[in-house]
Design a protein around this motif. Structure first.
Motif, mmCIF file in Angstrom:
data_model
loop_
_atom_site.group_PDB
_atom_site.id
_atom_site.type_symbol
_atom_site.label_atom_id
_atom_site.label_comp_id
_atom_site.label_asym_id
_atom_site.label_seq_id
_atom_site.Cartn_x
_atom_site.Cartn_y
_atom_site.Cartn_z
ATOM 1 N N PRO A 12 0.810 -1.228 0.000
ATOM 2 C CA PRO A 12 0.000 0.000 0.000
ATOM 3 C C PRO A 12 0.843 1.279 0.000
ATOM 4 O O PRO A 12 0.501 2.246 -0.679
ATOM 5 N N GLY A 13 1.950 1.285 0.716
ATOM 6 C CA GLY A 13 2.794 2.479 0.772
ATOM 7 C C GLY A 13 3.433 2.809 -0.567
ATOM 8 O O GLY A 13 3.459 3.968 -0.988
ATOM 9 N N VAL A 14 3.951 1.798 -1.240
ATOM 10 C CA VAL A 14 4.576 2.023 -2.546
ATOM 11 C C VAL A 14 3.512 2.375 -3.583
ATOM 12 O O VAL A 14 3.706 3.262 -4.413
ATOM 13 N N LYS A 15 2.353 1.712 -3.513
ATOM 14 C CA LYS A 15 1.274 2.029 -4.451
ATOM 15 C C LYS A 15 0.828 3.481 -4.286
ATOM 16 O O LYS A 15 0.576 4.185 -5.259
ATOM 17 N N LYS A 16 0.766 3.952 -3.046
ATOM 18 C CA LYS A 16 0.399 5.359 -2.800
ATOM 19 C C LYS A 16 1.436 6.286 -3.424
ATOM 20 O O LYS A 16 1.084 7.293 -4.054
ATOM 21 N N LEU A 17 2.715 5.961 -3.279
ATOM 22 C CA LEU A 17 3.772 6.783 -3.870
ATOM 23 C C LEU A 17 3.660 6.772 -5.396
ATOM 24 O O LEU A 17 3.800 7.823 -6.041
ATOM 25 N N LYS A 79 7.907 -4.790 -10.194
ATOM 26 C CA LYS A 79 8.002 -5.613 -8.983
ATOM 27 C C LYS A 79 8.009 -7.100 -9.352
ATOM 28 O O LYS A 79 8.833 -7.868 -8.852
ATOM 29 N N LYS A 80 7.126 -7.502 -10.243
ATOM 30 C CA LYS A 80 7.036 -8.912 -10.632
ATOM 31 C C LYS A 80 8.295 -9.393 -11.339
ATOM 32 O O LYS A 80 8.600 -10.573 -11.331
ATOM 33 N N SER A 81 9.030 -8.475 -11.957
ATOM 34 C CA SER A 81 10.248 -8.866 -12.669
ATOM 35 C C SER A 81 11.421 -9.106 -11.721
ATOM 36 O O SER A 81 12.501 -9.486 -12.158
ATOM 37 N N GLY A 82 11.207 -8.864 -10.431
ATOM 38 C CA GLY A 82 12.235 -9.174 -9.446
ATOM 39 C C GLY A 82 12.857 -7.992 -8.734
ATOM 40 O O GLY A 82 13.707 -8.160 -7.865
ATOM 41 N N HIS A 83 12.443 -6.776 -9.069
ATOM 42 C CA HIS A 83 12.973 -5.599 -8.378
ATOM 43 C C HIS A 83 12.321 -5.476 -7.006
ATOM 44 O O HIS A 83 11.126 -5.714 -6.852
ATOM 45 N N SER A 84 13.108 -5.089 -6.030
ATOM 46 C CA SER A 84 12.585 -4.955 -4.668
ATOM 47 C C SER A 84 11.765 -3.674 -4.529
ATOM 48 O O SER A 84 11.927 -2.725 -5.306
ATOM 49 N N GLU A 85 10.906 -3.663 -3.527
ATOM 50 C CA GLU A 85 10.130 -2.449 -3.264
ATOM 51 C C GLU A 85 11.051 -1.297 -2.880
ATOM 52 O O GLU A 85 10.773 -0.155 -3.214
ATOM 53 N N LYS A 86 12.154 -1.590 -2.229
ATOM 54 C CA LYS A 86 13.122 -0.541 -1.871
ATOM 55 C C LYS A 86 13.693 0.091 -3.139
ATOM 56 O O LYS A 86 13.772 1.316 -3.249
ATOM 57 N N ASP A 87 14.061 -0.750 -4.117
ATOM 58 C CA ASP A 87 14.570 -0.224 -5.388
ATOM 59 C C ASP A 87 13.504 0.602 -6.104
ATOM 60 O O ASP A 87 13.792 1.664 -6.659
ATOM 61 N N ILE A 88 12.278 0.104 -6.103
ATOM 62 C CA ILE A 88 11.178 0.824 -6.755
ATOM 63 C C ILE A 88 10.949 2.155 -6.066
ATOM 64 O O ILE A 88 10.822 3.196 -6.719
ATOM 65 N N GLU A 91 13.668 4.616 -6.980
ATOM 66 C CA GLU A 91 13.492 5.164 -8.329
ATOM 67 C C GLU A 91 12.326 6.142 -8.394
ATOM 68 O O GLU A 91 12.382 7.144 -9.103
ATOM 69 N N LEU A 92 11.263 5.860 -7.665
ATOM 70 C CA LEU A 92 10.127 6.788 -7.626
ATOM 71 C C LEU A 92 10.537 8.118 -6.995
ATOM 72 O O LEU A 92 10.161 9.185 -7.489
ATOM 73 N N LEU A 93 11.316 8.046 -5.928
ATOM 74 C CA LEU A 93 11.777 9.282 -5.286
ATOM 75 C C LEU A 93 12.746 10.031 -6.201
ATOM 76 O O LEU A 93 12.723 11.266 -6.253
#
Length: 116
Positions: A12-17, A79-88, A91-93
């Motif tokens: 939910p936190g990453v989706k909000k970002l 995310k499904k391709s293997g990238h972590s939520e931290k990496d995502i 990159e969003l930031l």
């Protein structure tokens, strides 16, 4: 023990970002990001290159607009391709700070468009 966040979905936190940044780019509030908005968003940071890259990666239906559904689907695919939520999140930031668009490993471009 199970987790309340599916392995393949966004938390939910990453989706909000993801949604918040979509809204930052969508300056006219149309619920679509268009080429003019991305050029304006990046302004001095290789705007044409970044715009081309974002549309190649995210504009699935090739209509020169990125709607919220495409935007969320793209980040979920990352995310499904293997990238972590931290990496995502990183990159969003970076994107929020007008950093360059990155090509994610395992995510192929959906479209090839020339900007003049």
């Amino acid at each position: 023990m199970g987790s309340c966040v599916a392995k393949q979905g966004l938390s939910p936190g990453v989706k909000k970002l993801v949604i918040d940044i979509f809204k930052e780019i969508d300056t006219d509030g149309s619920n679509c990001i268009d080429i003019h908005e991305t050029l304006k968003f990046w302004h001095d940071n290789y705007a044409k290159i970044n715009t081309r890259a974002i549309f190649e990666a995210v504009d699935i239906d090739k209509n020169e607009k990125i709607d919220e559904k495409e935007w969320i689907a793209f980040w979920t695919k990352v995310k499904k391709s293997g990238h972590s939520e931290k990496d995502i999140q990183d990159e969003l930031l970076n994107l929020r700070n007008r950093g360059s668009w990155v090509q994610f490993k395992g995510i192929r471009s959906m479209n090839s468009k020339k900007l003049d």
